[in-house]
Design a protein around this motif. Sequence first.
Motif: not given
Length: 80
Positions: A5-9, A13-18, A52-55
């Motif tokens: 779960i921590i890795l998914a979060f 965050l990484a994709s949002l930053g990208s 969105v897909a990861i979420s």
Amino acid sequence: MKFVIILAFLAILASLGSALFFMMRKGDGSANTAADDAERSRKMFRALAIRVAISIVLFVCILLSAKMGWIQPTGWQPGQ
């Protein structure tokens, strides 16, 4: 399970930053062309789509984990 779960979060965050990076980047100082803007928009869209897909996958994993009994709900209980 907490590790996943921590890795998914962190991936979210990484994709949002990208996406933010591609949205804010102006280029190398030369004249911005429509092709540059289209490429930047495509990269930003892809980063947001991945987020969105990861979420969605994370949400489904949490629901399945609760259903399988791997995690137990804690915290506020309605009616108590």
